[in-house]
Design an enzyme around this catalytic site. Structure first.
Site, PDB file in Angstrom:
ATOM      1  CD  GLU A 177      -2.954   0.857   2.004  1.00 16.40           C
ATOM      2  OE1 GLU A 177      -4.176   0.354   2.075  1.00 16.40           O
ATOM      3  OE2 GLU A 177      -2.962   0.813   3.193  1.00 16.40           O
TER       4      GLU A 177
ATOM      5  CG  HIS B 241       5.912 -29.518   4.997  1.00 14.72           C
ATOM      6  ND1 HIS B 241       6.993 -30.380   4.552  1.00 14.72           N
ATOM      7  CD2 HIS B 241       6.613 -29.373   6.083  1.00 14.72           C
ATOM      8  CE1 HIS B 241       7.620 -31.145   5.594  1.00 14.72           C
ATOM      9  NE2 HIS B 241       7.517 -29.915   6.281  1.00 14.72           N
TER      10      HIS B 241
ATOM     11  CE  LYS C 200     -12.927   3.541   0.437  1.00 15.63           C
ATOM     12  NZ  LYS C 200     -12.167   3.891   1.347  1.00 15.63           N
TER      13      LYS C 200
END
Length: 541
Positions: free
Chosen positions: A346, A377, A506
């Site tokens: 960001e 793993h 947004k």
């Protein structure tokens, strides 16, 4: 800057800088020459693709980018967030020296300390049981409702410092997906629950949607008059907080010079303080301050945030590596990679310079990771043998908190060190074949299988070591990475402290909501969006 980067590329080629294995073979003192420390914090970058000439070039790069001058401007309170015309002073929140910090000619340190003291009093009341719910029962569960910086920091730090929890249980709700708040409410007794709504403006759609659901939960169980007993807020919008039903005495503010992803040190850290107590929260601030002092004073070649930032820039723009893996060998740092992902991506995921021109470098890399040994793993296969080179950043404590499980911590350390060694050393074709034939495999089959067991090696990594993960160590570690992001942003010549990339989606979501609700037509949207809306509305009937 461009010429310096090209010179670094040439130097890397001329000196075979990426042959890390050969560098270790040629120099038995490589570790001591390419590592540095701050008290118990050891920073080992000897397994990175650097040498003396590369470090010389990176130091020249830092000076050309005026990293030190930009650093001093930040600490001084200059307006370095130019697009929002703000100072950047999260460091003032942990200024334990009480050295004056001026914003518009006013020393902000007394205000910072006043909020910290108010947080401490409130946290003490919750922890002691003095603060009670509407029915007179003490608070047993605290729910933080926030998103982004108002969530990731408190979640990460609360998990990391679990051994220091001696307060009520902590829960965190962030996603606007109703499942998140619903699953949390199922765990709670309304009579003993406290909700902290963290939103500077008290308008963040995800946070306020979840807050409304939590409010309805309390009002439905205990009555409307009970709401004020079960809520607090971290906000500066006193009018909106009051309209929600929260008393001003339960509201804790912070300032526009504190960015969300840097706000764990502020009142956003209230849930952490409730969990671990104000003394331990103070130690957390102490750790951040100690790294600030180091960043301000240490010479470039011994300055850990500067070195970390220079190496990050070098990996991205000289060697061309597009991502980096954050690999804490500490299960309690399980959210630290996600926290750094937000902090880094960001901040430095930008394409425009401070002069409003396109950047000339590749900016922030993709930042990702998981704790070890779990990642071994899962995705380490790609780090060891994949076609992309991914610089790895390991971190490990010398001591765990579980004294009766010392053998498990030793196994954890062995795995961490083995992975960094394996990335550097690798395994040649001859070594792979010899290993197979030594176990009885015939030559023909070994010739076929051995290439699959080759590790190219020379894959860079760095390792950060500290005594134990405690509040001081965590604060110092967070501040280290904050300043690393700052250094890289200075080298990119970008504003690391705005986040306009968050806004467009947004805005479009606000416009799409009436369409999704079926109240408006999808006309005017692209055919993909229109088709998806139609499919979802049909399936939801």
């Amino acid at each position: 800057m461009k010429a310096l980067v090209e010179n670094l590329k040439a130097t890397a080629r001329e000196t075979d800088a990426t042959d890390i294995r050969a560098a270790f073979a040629a120099d038995p003192n490589r570790f001591s020459r390419f590592s540095t420390a701050l008290d118990d914090l050891l920073f080992d970058y000897s397994k990175c693709a650097v040498n003396d000439r590369i470090i010389d070039g990176l130091e020249a790069l830092a000076k050309a980018a005026k990293v030190e001058e930009k650093r001093d401007a930040m600490f001084r309170g200059d307006i370095i967030n130019i697009t929002e015309e703000r100072a950047v002073l999260h460091t003032a929140l942990r200024n334990r020296s009480n050295r004056p910090v001026l914003v518009d000619g006013k020393n902000v340190v007394p205000d910072v300390n006043a909020v910290l003291e108010a947080m401490g009093r409130f946290a003490d009341h919750v922890r002691s049981g003095d603060l009670k719910g509407a029915t007179g029962k003490k608070i047993t569960d605290v729910v933080n409702i926030g998103i982004g910086g108002s969530d990731l920091g408190p979640v990460m730090a609360t998990l990391a410092l679990a051994p220091f929890h001696d307060g009520p249980r902590l829960h965190f709700v962030s996603n606007v997906d109703g499942a998140h708040i619903a699953d949390t409410l199922k765990l709670l007794d309304a009579e003993t629950s406290l909700f902290i709504v963290a939103s500077k403006t008290f308008t963040t759609i995800e946070t306020m949607t979840n807050a409304a659901t939590a409010r309805a939960f309390i009002a439905g169980k205990l009555g409307e008059a009970a709401v004020g007993h079960h809520f607090a807020a971290v906000s500066t919008a006193l009018d909106k907080v009051g309209a929600f039903g929260i008393n001003a005495a339960r509201v804790f503010g912070f300032w526009d010079w504190v960015g969300g992803r840097y706000s764990i040190w502020s009142a956003i850290g209230l849930p952490l303080m409730i969990a671990i107590g104000k003394e331990n929260f103070g130690r957390f601030l102490d750790g951040g301050h100690s790294m600030d002092e180091h960043f301000r004073a240490a010479p470039l070649r011994q300055n850990i945030p500067v070195l970390l930032g220079l190496i990050g820039f070098y990996n991205r723009n000289v060697l061309g590596y597009p991502s980096r893996a954050i690999l804490p060998y500490d299960q309690r740092l399980t959210r630290f990679p996600a926290y750094l992902q937000q902090l880094d991506m960001e901040s430095n995921g930008k394409g425009v310079t401070l002069e409003s021109q396109p950047v000339e470098f590749s900016t922030g890399p993709v930042v990702w990771g998981e704790p070890g040994t779990n990642g071994q793993h899962a995705f380490y296969q790609l780090i060891h043998q994949g076609t992309d080179i991914i610089p790895a950043e390991f971190m490990i404590a010398a001591k765990g908190h579980e004294k009766d499980l010392r053998h498990q911590h030793q196994l954890l350390i062995a795995n961490c060190l083995a992975q960094s060694e394996a990335l550097m050393k690798g395994r040649t074709l001859a070594e792979a074949k010899a290993q197979l034939t030594s176990k009885g495999m015939d030559e023909a089959k070994a010739d076929k299988i051995a290439p699959h067991r080759v590790f190219t090696g020379n894959r860079p990594s760095l390792t950060i070591v500290y005594d134990q993960l405690d509040p001081f160590a965590l604060g110092r570690l967070i501040a280290l990475y904050e300043h690393r992001v700052f250094v890289e942003g200075a080298l990119f010549n970008i504003n690391s402290f705005d986040q306009w990339g968050v806004e467009l989606g947004k805005e479009l979501a606000t416009g799409l909501l009436p369409v999704v609700e079926g109240r408006e037509s999808a006309e005017g949207h692209d055919s993909s969006t229109t088709g998806l809306v139609a499919a979802l509305l049909k399936a939801a009937r």
